[in-house]
Design a protein around this motif. Structure first.
Motif, PDB file in Angstrom:
ATOM      1  N   VAL A 286       0.738  -1.132  -0.379  1.00  0.00           N
ATOM      2  CA  VAL A 286       0.171   0.160  -0.174  1.00  0.00           C
ATOM      3  C   VAL A 286       0.953   1.195  -0.236  1.00  0.00           C
ATOM      4  CG1 VAL A 286      -1.783   1.600   1.572  1.00  0.00           C
ATOM      5  CG2 VAL A 286      -1.878  -1.058   1.073  1.00  0.00           C
ATOM      6  N   LEU A 287       1.948   1.077   1.060  1.00  0.00           N
ATOM      7  CA  LEU A 287       2.872   2.327   0.971  1.00  0.00           C
ATOM      8  C   LEU A 287       3.977   2.845  -0.743  1.00  0.00           C
ATOM      9  CD1 LEU A 287       4.817   4.695   2.338  1.00  0.00           C
ATOM     10  CD2 LEU A 287       6.085   2.893   3.422  1.00  0.00           C
ATOM     11  N   GLY A 288       4.250   1.978  -1.035  1.00  0.00           N
ATOM     12  CA  GLY A 288       4.542   1.858  -2.555  1.00  0.00           C
ATOM     13  C   GLY A 288       4.232   2.468  -3.696  1.00  0.00           C
ATOM     14  N   SER A 289       2.752   1.660  -3.333  1.00  0.00           N
ATOM     15  CA  SER A 289       1.289   1.737  -4.353  1.00  0.00           C
ATOM     16  C   SER A 289       1.664   3.205  -4.429  1.00  0.00           C
ATOM     17  CB  SER A 289       0.158   1.001  -4.549  1.00  0.00           C
ATOM     18  OG  SER A 289       0.750  -0.205  -4.859  1.00  0.00           O
ATOM     19  N   ALA A 290       1.382   4.268  -3.292  1.00  0.00           N
ATOM     20  CA  ALA A 290       0.706   5.583  -2.712  1.00  0.00           C
ATOM     21  C   ALA A 290       2.777   6.491  -3.082  1.00  0.00           C
ATOM     22  CB  ALA A 290       1.389   5.513  -1.414  1.00  0.00           C
ATOM     23  N   LEU A 291       3.598   6.010  -2.363  1.00  0.00           N
ATOM     24  CA  LEU A 291       4.787   6.840  -3.289  1.00  0.00           C
ATOM     25  C   LEU A 291       4.676   6.825  -4.811  1.00  0.00           C
ATOM     26  CD1 LEU A 291       7.007   5.460  -0.594  1.00  0.00           C
ATOM     27  CD2 LEU A 291       5.663   7.808  -0.686  1.00  0.00           C
ATOM     28  N   LEU A 292       4.771   5.444  -5.413  1.00  0.00           N
ATOM     29  CA  LEU A 292       4.523   5.573  -6.965  1.00  0.00           C
ATOM     30  C   LEU A 292       3.714   6.876  -7.700  1.00  0.00           C
ATOM     31  CD1 LEU A 292       5.091   3.920  -9.553  1.00  0.00           C
ATOM     32  CD2 LEU A 292       3.556   2.269  -9.299  1.00  0.00           C
ATOM     33  N   VAL A 293       2.210   6.498  -7.118  1.00  0.00           N
ATOM     34  CA  VAL A 293       0.752   7.260  -7.587  1.00  0.00           C
ATOM     35  C   VAL A 293       1.310   8.720  -7.120  1.00  0.00           C
ATOM     36  CG1 VAL A 293      -1.325   7.257  -7.975  1.00  0.00           C
ATOM     37  CG2 VAL A 293      -0.693   5.536  -7.476  1.00  0.00           C
ATOM     38  N   LEU A 294       2.235   9.250  -5.917  1.00  0.00           N
ATOM     39  CA  LEU A 294       2.479  10.276  -5.781  1.00  0.00           C
ATOM     40  C   LEU A 294       3.536  10.687  -7.208  1.00  0.00           C
ATOM     41  CD1 LEU A 294       2.871  10.252  -2.068  1.00  0.00           C
ATOM     42  CD2 LEU A 294       0.626  11.672  -3.688  1.00  0.00           C
ATOM     43  N   ALA A 295       4.814   9.928  -7.552  1.00  0.00           N
ATOM     44  CA  ALA A 295       5.200  10.475  -8.504  1.00  0.00           C
ATOM     45  C   ALA A 295       4.871  10.788  -9.768  1.00  0.00           C
ATOM     46  CB  ALA A 295       6.488   9.079  -8.209  1.00  0.00           C
ATOM     47  N   LEU A 296       3.979   9.715  -9.661  1.00  0.00           N
ATOM     48  CA  LEU A 296       3.365  10.277 -11.378  1.00  0.00           C
ATOM     49  C   LEU A 296       2.216  12.223 -11.327  1.00  0.00           C
ATOM     50  CD1 LEU A 296       1.831   6.406 -11.140  1.00  0.00           C
ATOM     51  CD2 LEU A 296       3.228   7.617 -13.036  1.00  0.00           C
ATOM     52  N   GLY A 297       1.683  11.568  -9.883  1.00  0.00           N
ATOM     53  CA  GLY A 297       0.964  13.067 -10.546  1.00  0.00           C
ATOM     54  C   GLY A 297       2.067  14.396  -9.748  1.00  0.00           C
TER      55      GLY A 297
END
Length: 245
Positions: free
Chosen positions: A225-236
């Motif tokens: 969950v944390l890794g997914s959040a950081l990845l999507v933040l980078a995409l954002g």
């Protein structure tokens, strides 16, 4: 990343949200209302409430933070606020970090209210610590914030943001194991569910429900969950365009 600028961005977002009581009500009261409603729906079957109630504590933060963040960020994009901010010496990391911090603080309150209601008011029966439930809920809220920031780049109106719900959120709700064990699904659907972050948020909640101490699966669920959040933040952050003059 500049801490002062990040905090200034977070204060600005929180100040704006403080003038929108409907948003605060959506964040804090709707999850509690739905949990209470579910409690009485399963009034004759408390065991079912315990299982579904714990799962919903992992779903509500993602859904509500996705809606609030995507709409709030879209308003700033369409009003030109983001464009003006990016014309200043403000790094993308400061901007994204400020949004994540502001909505993360709201998520802390939301998750605490919903978790407290489920445990102490509705007597949710679980083996693990309430703090372990709260941790999953907070990471799930961070993921919802990240998804909202990302999706806002592809919407031209608030109505279009809502249209992203069936595409981004609903499939995760259907495949996360809330309605049926993921292992009993068709192999293709099970494979898809294995790459959706909400599945791991629900699994993490169920691990706390069944085990008194953190398990290896629980730690894995948190990491996903944390890794997914950081990845999507980078995409954002990649969707932000700095204009030069």
């Amino acid at each position: 990343m500049n801490v002062t600028r990040t905090l200034a961005t977070a204060r600005r977002v929180l100040r704006q949200l403080s003038h929108d009581p409907r948003t605060i009500a959506l964040l804090l009261l709707v999850p509690v209302f739905l949990l209470v409603l579910l409690y009485y729906v399963f009034d004759a079957d408390r065991q079912s409430f315990d299982g579904i109630g714990a799962s919903l504590l992992g779903i509500f933060p993602l859904v509500t933070m996705f809606l609030v963040t995507s709409i709030a960020t879209l308003r700033e994009r369409t009003s030109g606020t983001l464009e003006r901010l990016l014309s200043m010496p403000l790094a993308k990391a400061d901007l994204i970090g400020g949004y994540a911090l502001a909505f993360g603080l709201l998520a802390v309150v939301q998750a605490a209210v919903a978790t407290g209601t489920a445990i102490w008011l509705l007597d949710l029966d679980m083996a693990g610590s309430p703090w372990l439930l709260l941790l999953v809920a907070l990471l799930d809220a961070l993921l919802g914030t990240a998804l909202g920031l990302f999706v806002s780049a592809f919407a031209a109106s608030e109505f279009q943001v809502v249209q992203f719900m069936p595409a981004v959120i609903f499939p995760q709700i259907l495949l996360c194991g809330l309605f049926a064990p993921r292992g009993s699904m068709q192999p293709v659907l099970e494979a898809i569910s294995n790459v959706l972050p909400m599945s791991y948020a629900v699994d993490g909640m169920n691990e706390v429900l069944r085990h008194s101490d953190p398990t290896g699966d629980y730690v894995r669920d948190l990491a996903v969950v944390l890794g997914s959040a950081l990845l999507v933040l980078a995409l954002g952050a990649a969707t932000l365009r700095r204009r030069t003059v």
